[in-house]
Design a protein around this motif. Structure first.
Motif, PDB file in Angstrom:
ATOM      1  N   GLY A 131      -2.257  15.866  -5.974  1.00 48.62           N
ATOM      2  CA  GLY A 131      -1.359  14.797  -6.384  1.00 48.62           C
ATOM      3  C   GLY A 131      -0.053  15.390  -6.861  1.00 48.62           C
ATOM      4  N   VAL A 133       3.588  14.183  -8.909  1.00 54.44           N
ATOM      5  CA  VAL A 133       4.289  13.141  -9.650  1.00 54.44           C
ATOM      6  C   VAL A 133       5.784  13.227  -9.364  1.00 54.44           C
ATOM      7  CG1 VAL A 133       4.810  12.243 -11.958  1.00 54.44           C
ATOM      8  CG2 VAL A 133       2.552  13.209 -11.475  1.00 54.44           C
ATOM      9  N   LEU A 145       2.595  10.234  -6.359  1.00 54.26           N
ATOM     10  CA  LEU A 145       2.611   9.270  -7.458  1.00 54.26           C
ATOM     11  C   LEU A 145       4.056   9.029  -7.885  1.00 54.26           C
ATOM     12  CD1 LEU A 145      -0.316  10.924  -9.487  1.00 54.26           C
ATOM     13  CD2 LEU A 145      -0.474   9.224  -7.648  1.00 54.26           C
ATOM     14  N   ALA A 289      -1.331   7.040 -13.941  1.00 53.73           N
ATOM     15  CA  ALA A 289      -1.336   7.454 -12.533  1.00 53.73           C
ATOM     16  C   ALA A 289      -2.252   8.662 -12.325  1.00 53.73           C
ATOM     17  CB  ALA A 289       0.088   7.776 -12.087  1.00 53.73           C
ATOM     18  N   LEU A 293      -5.810   8.665 -10.114  1.00 52.04           N
ATOM     19  CA  LEU A 293      -6.108   9.590  -9.025  1.00 52.04           C
ATOM     20  C   LEU A 293      -7.431  10.309  -9.280  1.00 52.04           C
ATOM     21  CD1 LEU A 293      -5.367  11.028  -6.409  1.00 52.04           C
ATOM     22  CD2 LEU A 293      -4.044  12.674  -7.773  1.00 52.04           C
ATOM     23  N   GLN A 307       1.714   6.215  -3.669  1.00 52.28           N
ATOM     24  CA  GLN A 307       1.192   5.270  -4.645  1.00 52.28           C
ATOM     25  C   GLN A 307       2.341   4.880  -5.571  1.00 52.28           C
ATOM     26  OE1 GLN A 307      -2.074   4.481  -4.225  1.00 52.28           O
ATOM     27  NE2 GLN A 307      -2.150   5.977  -2.565  1.00 52.28           N
TER      28      GLN A 307
END
Length: 352
Positions: A131, A133, A145, A289, A293, A307
């Motif tokens: 993931g 950010v 994210l 977030a 995940l 997302q």
């Protein structure tokens, strides 16, 4: 093709700064088809921090709160790794790959700076969910994210326009990059729409690059804030990570309002001596977030693709923790109306 979805916000508590990083999780003996030693089946969230690291009372600490919630709920081991000064993309890639090799899943890079490293690492460990950010990275096993920072910043602008007595407010951006431009654009629009153009916004960026310390230098933030206060600004909004603490300190000393960012900075223990000057904070649920995940991996349905967290799903917002917020005439009603009109589409918030 990227899959676009909007997730329901999962509320997370404020991170306890006293909690130390936990030990590394175990790995299974079965290797995946990716890089050497990629483990299959180990469930443990790991996060690699952005510039400023844990203790910034803002962006990174919000991610850590999500890690704490996942650790408590799922009962597994986690890891959180600090950045190093002057590190390269290769250093970031090595960090991500090391976490994946140890069996952590998912592995999250906190901040857009992890983009190139995430792209490379995710290809080498295809059975690990990654993931990132604040950036979009293509990959079958990568969840990007991203947030509607401009929407939360618009609400911050509404608050600034209602709170100012001098008709001059300030914006301090950490680094002059497109991501922070979204904060500035939304804030300026909120100020102008609310005041009918009567309130002036003074903007300043601390550095041109993150390597120069724009997100990690409270002294730079303090100096910029003092300059804006001298020019008459009596409400200061900082989107500058750890540097924002300097802005808040300067505002408190001058007895003007500060607006925090990412986390509800009124509630941050390390900022307790300044809390009376923190009118509100533009919220960005990084912790929610990160947790979401982790839960998707735990549930066996790992999220991938973009997302998006916006006002509609409470992925961004505006804090009202300071009791003084409700005492400013028309402020709460103006914020509520603006939020409703952004969600309905009546207000289109600029990103640049």
């Amino acid at each position: 093709m990227r899959r676009i979805s909007k997730l329901t916000r999962v509320a997370v508590g404020v991170a306890s700064l006293a909690l130390a990083a936990t030990a590394c999780g175990g790995t299974s003996s079965e290797s995946g088809n990716g890089g050497d030693g990629e483990s299959k089946g180990t469930k443990g969230l790991a996060i690699a921090y952005d510039i400023g690291g844990k203790g910034d009372q803002s962006f990174n600490d919000a991610a850590y709160a999500g890690l704490q919630k996942a650790e408590k709920e799922f009962g597994y081991k986690t890891a959180d790794i600090e950045p190093t000064e002057g590190e390269t993309d290769a250093d970031k890639q090595q960090r991500l790959e090391s976490l994946a090799k140890q069996g952590y899943n998912p592995v999250v890079g906190v901040g857009f700076a992890y983009g190139p490293a995430m792209e490379a690492a995710s290809k080498k460990f295809p059975k690990t969910t990654f993931g990132i950010v604040d950036s979009v990275v293509e990959g079958d096993n990568v969840a990007s994210l991203v947030f509607a920072e401009e929407q939360a910043s618009y609400l911050a602008g509404v608050a600034a326009a209602k709170a100012t007595k001098s008709n001059t407010v300030g914006f301090v951006g950490g680094v002059d990059i497109p991501l922070i431009h979204k904060f500035e654009a939304g804030y300026k629009q909120g100020v102008q729409d609310t005041s009918g153009g009567k309130v002036k916004v003074i903007s300043q960026y601390l550095t041109q690059t993150a390597e120069e310390g724009g997100f990690s230098s409270p002294d730079k933030g303090k100096a910029a804030a003092e300059g804006q206060i001298e020019k008459g600004a009596d409400v200061l909004y900082a989107a500058a990570g750890l540097s924002g603490q300097g802005v808040i300190e300067a505002a408190a000393k001058a007895k003007v309002w500060a607006i925090g960012v990412d986390s509800d900075q009124y509630k941050q223990e390390a900022l307790a001596s300044y809390k009376g000057s923190i009118l509100t904070s533009a919220l960005k649920d990084v912790g929610g977030a990160v947790y979401t995940l982790a839960k998707s991996v735990e549930d066996g349905k790992p999220l991938t693709g973009v997302q998006t967290f916006d006002l509609k799903v409470n992925g961004v917002g505006l804090a009202e923790s300071n009791p003084e917020f409700a005492k400013i005439a028309g402020l709460s009603a103006a914020v509520a109306k603006a939020k409703e009109e952004i969600i309905s589409g009546k207000i289109k918030v600029k990103t640049e």
